[in-house]
Design a protein around this motif. Sequence first.
Motif, PDB file in Angstrom:
ATOM      1  N   LYS A  63       0.807  -1.212   0.000  1.00  0.00           N
ATOM      2  CA  LYS A  63       0.000   0.000   0.000  1.00  0.00           C
ATOM      3  C   LYS A  63       0.848   1.272   0.000  1.00  0.00           C
ATOM      4  O   LYS A  63       0.314   2.368  -0.096  1.00  0.00           O
ATOM      5  CB  LYS A  63      -0.924  -0.001   1.212  1.00  0.00           C
ATOM      6  N   VAL A  64       2.172   1.108   0.103  1.00  0.00           N
ATOM      7  CA  VAL A  64       3.075   2.266   0.152  1.00  0.00           C
ATOM      8  C   VAL A  64       3.470   2.649  -1.270  1.00  0.00           C
ATOM      9  O   VAL A  64       3.930   1.815  -2.038  1.00  0.00           O
ATOM     10  CB  VAL A  64       4.331   1.944   0.992  1.00  0.00           C
ATOM     11  N   LYS A  65       3.287   3.920  -1.597  1.00  0.00           N
ATOM     12  CA  LYS A  65       3.566   4.381  -2.956  1.00  0.00           C
ATOM     13  C   LYS A  65       5.065   4.400  -3.262  1.00  0.00           C
ATOM     14  O   LYS A  65       5.494   3.973  -4.317  1.00  0.00           O
ATOM     15  CB  LYS A  65       2.969   5.772  -3.146  1.00  0.00           C
ATOM     16  N   PHE A  66       5.891   4.895  -2.330  1.00  0.00           N
ATOM     17  CA  PHE A  66       7.329   5.001  -2.551  1.00  0.00           C
ATOM     18  C   PHE A  66       8.062   4.003  -1.660  1.00  0.00           C
ATOM     19  O   PHE A  66       8.516   4.340  -0.572  1.00  0.00           O
ATOM     20  CB  PHE A  66       7.802   6.436  -2.275  1.00  0.00           C
ATOM     21  N   LYS A  67       8.173   2.776  -2.106  1.00  0.00           N
ATOM     22  CA  LYS A  67       8.756   1.692  -1.306  1.00  0.00           C
ATOM     23  C   LYS A  67      10.225   1.927  -0.951  1.00  0.00           C
ATOM     24  O   LYS A  67      10.707   1.458   0.063  1.00  0.00           O
ATOM     25  CB  LYS A  67       8.592   0.361  -2.037  1.00  0.00           C
ATOM     26  N   ASN A  68      10.948   2.653  -1.794  1.00  0.00           N
ATOM     27  CA  ASN A  68      12.370   2.897  -1.538  1.00  0.00           C
ATOM     28  C   ASN A  68      12.592   3.831  -0.357  1.00  0.00           C
ATOM     29  O   ASN A  68      13.703   3.961   0.136  1.00  0.00           O
ATOM     30  CB  ASN A  68      13.059   3.458  -2.776  1.00  0.00           C
TER      31      ASN A  68
END
Length: 91
Positions: A63-68
């Motif tokens: 659900k996280v847009k920016f995984k990095n």
Amino acid sequence: VDNDEMDPNFDSNKWSLKTFWKYFENNFGAERSQALKIEIDDIIIKTFFAAESSNKMSPTLNKVKFKNNCFEIFGFDILIDQNHRPWLLEV
């Protein structure tokens, strides 16, 4: 082996990891100590590979847009038996 890193104001019987490795090396030798560290590293790496393939590491990570920009901290409980074999208890 005395736990030199223990807070004198805190009554505890737990050793720090540094104290444990000092004890282990003094009693079983540097070669066996190094071998045990490698075996423990192997358990940790294999655990991450096993969880990564099934996407069980973090159900919310999808659900996280920016995984990095995200990270997780894991703690591993490992038991060392009388034959100096490490066993993963939990993550």
